[in-house]
Structures are given as structure tokens and as C-alpha cells.
Design a protein around this motif. Structure first.
Motif, PDB file in Angstrom:
ATOM      1  N   GLN B  76       0.821  -1.209   0.000  1.00  0.00           N
ATOM      2  CA  GLN B  76       0.000   0.000   0.000  1.00  0.00           C
ATOM      3  C   GLN B  76       0.851   1.254   0.000  1.00  0.00           C
ATOM      4  O   GLN B  76       1.850   1.347   0.702  1.00  0.00           O
ATOM      5  N   GLY B  78      -0.806   4.552   0.066  1.00  0.00           N
ATOM      6  CA  GLY B  78      -1.491   5.508   0.930  1.00  0.00           C
ATOM      7  C   GLY B  78      -2.824   5.912   0.331  1.00  0.00           C
ATOM      8  O   GLY B  78      -3.175   5.479  -0.766  1.00  0.00           O
ATOM      9  N   ALA B  79      -3.539   6.739   1.069  1.00  0.00           N
ATOM     10  CA  ALA B  79      -4.852   7.181   0.614  1.00  0.00           C
ATOM     11  C   ALA B  79      -4.741   8.567   0.007  1.00  0.00           C
ATOM     12  O   ALA B  79      -3.999   9.413   0.505  1.00  0.00           O
ATOM     13  N   PHE B  80      -5.454   8.781  -1.062  1.00  0.00           N
ATOM     14  CA  PHE B  80      -5.513  10.090  -1.712  1.00  0.00           C
ATOM     15  C   PHE B  80      -6.974  10.513  -1.729  1.00  0.00           C
ATOM     16  O   PHE B  80      -7.798   9.820  -2.324  1.00  0.00           O
ATOM     17  N   GLY B  81      -7.277  11.620  -1.109  1.00  0.00           N
ATOM     18  CA  GLY B  81      -8.694  11.931  -0.955  1.00  0.00           C
ATOM     19  C   GLY B  81      -9.054  13.391  -0.989  1.00  0.00           C
ATOM     20  O   GLY B  81     -10.034  13.793  -0.370  1.00  0.00           O
ATOM     21  N   VAL B  94      -7.445   4.440  -2.400  1.00  0.00           N
ATOM     22  CA  VAL B  94      -6.291   3.889  -1.709  1.00  0.00           C
ATOM     23  C   VAL B  94      -5.340   3.411  -2.793  1.00  0.00           C
ATOM     24  O   VAL B  94      -5.695   2.569  -3.612  1.00  0.00           O
TER      25      VAL B  94
END
Lengths: 229, 229
Positions: B76, B78-81, B94
Motif C-alpha cells: 500500500q 497511501g490514501a488520496f482523498g 487507496v
DNA sequence: CCAAAAGTGTTAGAGATACACCCATGG
DNA sequence: CCATGGGTGTATCTCTAACACTTTTGG
């Protein structure tokens, strides 16, 4: 924005593993849950993300709401989203990793109504959801980054002694360091400013205070320089 | 699970930055979008997460559906939001970082109906959404990890020459390496097994083939050993 | 004057770097 | 026999690790 993609929409939260140095020990900030599920259990501070705010903004907002903490170092740790990590519905959480300086912003047990408290980072109570996993991942990340980046200064007071700095590394990394070698190395980076001030009120020779020079660090990193303890 | 928390539920996707080594160049796998938004644009392969599957399972499933890729290294990112990263509604993604071995699993331009293709990782076409940011983050991560972990072997054929290995590092890290020092160092870790096979069909002395010994690496890492190029 | 921590240099060893030639093979 | 890349060792330097005593201050 009215449109919704024709796919399931899980709930989305942020959770923060907030570390601080208190009485020379590495602590993590936990809150007592006031709602089901896991009502009454300790958990990482966090909450639901609003539709119009960024993930990082949500983390900062939740931290301020639940713990009064405002100025801190914040960095994303990753997403945790196993189905079943929340018993009620599918909830994906984006975990953050944070450091508060408890010298500048003294610990307060909590703010508003919620109970917040600092626990030994290595011996937390039983945690709600998968927060024990998140905390473990955050600790790994913390220890890894501490060795290669000057994160220690986020924990220490603005003016500190070299012994304080050494003790910090020894505590968090769990290994003793040689005093002379430590000083030589840490000074060699040129990112510490020697102050003309000295430790106060010690029953022995007063130690010189130093300050982290962030500009010098930026210059060092810009020139491919490295930092390692 | 019928319950839904009384908070907004964003859409959730996974996206994968899949790297591979093709003709000695670092490539990234992209798909052409068949749907709005960004219809016709290139994008990282990915899609919506189902409610009953883990994030990682969703990444693997989407990769297989869109590109036929099955065996790979996956981790993983990371999250991009950011709100607004999708023009239609709030979508948090994600991001995953993956490596396919194009020697074991030769590149195919795509599978099913979707068009997939490999592009120079450093010079991708204009990408949909914030995928350029995700790709940049993935490249940073890749270069960082390559230096300290034996990820190179995920890219290379099972049996490779030391020169192939050196060329790989030179290509991806963008710096020339000294042949003698490189060999000395990489052999010193004891994680390469010398085979009794040699490169075939070269118009010069045939080079000895080596194989990555994963068990030896596990032993090394268990004993606090390090790896660095 | 005693207790407690501050401050300070040198040496030996390990690891990194720089560097050039002969060897084997296929065409 | 020639072109091409394969394969090898040594000297220097830098960085790390080990190690002990004197200084300052407050009580």
C-alpha cells in the motif's frame, strides 16, 4: 455534486496515533469512546470525514475537537480497511501519525466532555477496533523515521540539552548510546544552534542549551545530506 | 450488516501504480478509460472496492480484471482523498504500488476489452484524476525502497547476470555504479546464489547467472542485517 | 568537600571508494 | 584476430566504535 457512482459507499473515518514525550517516556494519546460500538473502550482519536474536507483537514479537526491539540507534526500512515474491522458496517479509516510537543503545549487530560489521556506507547490498554494494529504500525514508522530524520525535535522543548536529546533517542529506540560519539555525530550535521543559555536549577554543572535550526536542515537535505542517529 | 453510520459515505476506489522492467527501461502500466469522467484518458488501473473484500483484495482483483496481471509484489502506498479529485462526487482512493515481473509474465497490451499499455515511468502521458500525483509518490517510494531492500529481484528474471542487476540499478536510480565495488557489495550480503548456468547467445564471454535466495535474505533481515545499494 | 552530570580526543577497525588490466567467447 | 563484455584486487580514505578523566555547580 449530486451524482453518485453506482457502487457501494463505505463509511470513511480518520484516526490519529498521536505521540508525545511526557516525563521522559514515549506516550500515545487515547480517548475513551462515548458511543457504541466499543463504548467505554480506549481508542485512537478520530472520526468521520466530511464530504468537503481533505483527509488531513479531517484529522486535524478531529484532533482539535477531541483533545484540544492544535499544533503538531502530521503525516499519513495509510488506510486500514479490512471488512469487519467495525462490527456495524464497512468502515475504512485513513490513519495518521502525529507528534505533539508537550513542552510547548502541555498535556491536558482532555477537553470538552470527552476523556482523553496519555498512555505508555509500548503498553497501551486494550484498544477498540483494529487500533492496536494501527498503533503498532505507527510505532514502527516512528522508530524508523527517527533514525533518519530529525523528528526528535518535534518532541523536545525549543531549547534542550544534548543529554536530553540523547536520552530521548535512548528511550524511544531502546538502546544506550555513547555520549561522546553521539555528541560528535549530532553536532556534525550543523543543524543545532548553540545557545548562550544554560539549563536552570540543576544540582550540578549546568548544561548548554541548543536549538534545532530548521533552515540548516532544509539546506542540508537540499544538498543531498543525510541525517542518521 | 444493515446499519449505516449517520455520516456521509464517500465512494472508495483502489488504484495501482504497477511497475515493470521492459527492454531495460522502467515502465508503468496504464489503462485507457472507457467511461466518463476522463473517458479516453490514460489512468492507473483501479476501480471501486466491494463491501466484502479487503483493500488489497480489491487491488488484486482490479489488476487482474483490467490487465490480466496476477502474480506481483504489492504494497500500500497511501490514501488520496482531496475533495474535488473526482469531478462527480467525493471519491477517496487507496493507492497501491506494485511490481510485475515481465520476464516471467510477458507484457500483454491488455486483456478483455480494455486497452492497457506500458509507458516510460518517468514520462507518462497526461493522466486522469490526480493519478500523476499518485504515480510521482509511487516512484519516490520505489526509488527509496530499491536502495535499502532487495526489490530489484522482483523486476528481473529468476536467473540473471550481475551486469543485468547493475544496469537495473543504474537505470532506475539514474547514476552509474562502479562494477567491481557493485559486485563486491552485492555478493557480500550472501543473498545471491551462484548458478552453474551461463548467459546464452552472447557474442562475448558468457556471464554466470545468479538467483536471488529469498531464504538467505529472510535470515539476514532476521539477524538485523541490512541491504543497501 | 561531595555528589552529580557536563564536557572533551584519540585510536583501531570496518566499510566505502577509486581505479586498470587480462580473460573468454562468438563472429 | 578482433570486438565485446566478464571478471578480478589493492590502496586510500572516511566513518564508526570503543574508551576515561577533568570540570563545574549546588547543596
Amino acid at each position: 455534486m449530486e451524482y453518485r457512482y453506482p457502487y457501494p459507499h463505505p463509511a470513511l473515518t480518520v484516526d490519529c496515533a498521536v505521540f508525545g514525550l511526557d516525563e521522559g517516556r514515549l506516550k500515545v494519546l487515547l480517548v475513551e469512546r462515548g458511543e457504541e460500538p466499543y463504548k467505554g473502550a480506549w481508542a485512537l482519536p478520530g472520526g468521520f470525514v466530511r464530504l468537503d474536507e481533505s483527509l488531513e483537514a479531517a484529522a486535524l479537526r478531529e484532533l482539535e475537537e477531541e483533545t484540544g491539540v492544535r499544533e503538531l507534526y502530521l503525516e499519513q500512515l495509510g488506510a486500514f480497511g479490512e471488512p469487519g474491522r467495525d462490527p456495524r458496517e464497512r468502515v475504512v479509516t485513513v490513519a495518521y501519525f502525529a507528534i505533539v510537543n508537550l513542552f510547548d503545549h502541555p498535556a491536558r487530560g482532555g477537553s470538552d466532555a470527552s476523556a482523553a489521556a496519555w498512555f505508555e506507547a509500548d503498553a497501551p490498554p486494550r484498544l477498540a477496533f483494529d487500533h492496536a494494529d494501527i498503533l503498532a504500525a505507527a510505532l514502527d514508522r516512528l522508530r524508523g523515521k527517527l533514525r533518519r530524520e530529525p523528528l526528535a525535535f518535534e518532541f523536545l522543548p525549543r531549547a534542550f540539552t544534548l543529554t536530553q536529546l540523547q536520552r530521548f533517542y535512548e528511550t524511544v529506540l531502546g538502546a544506550p548510546l555513547d555520549k561522546r560519539n553521539f555528541r560528535k555525530k549530532v553536532l556534525s550535521y550543523g543543524i543545532l544552534e548553540e545557545l548562550d543559555e544554560f539549563e536552570a536549577g540543576a544540582a550540578h554543572r549546568a548544561a548548554r542549551l541548543h536549538r534545532f535550526d530548521r533552515d540548516a536542515w532544509e539546506r542540508l537535505r537540499a544538498s543531498e545530506g543525510s541525517y542518521s542517529v
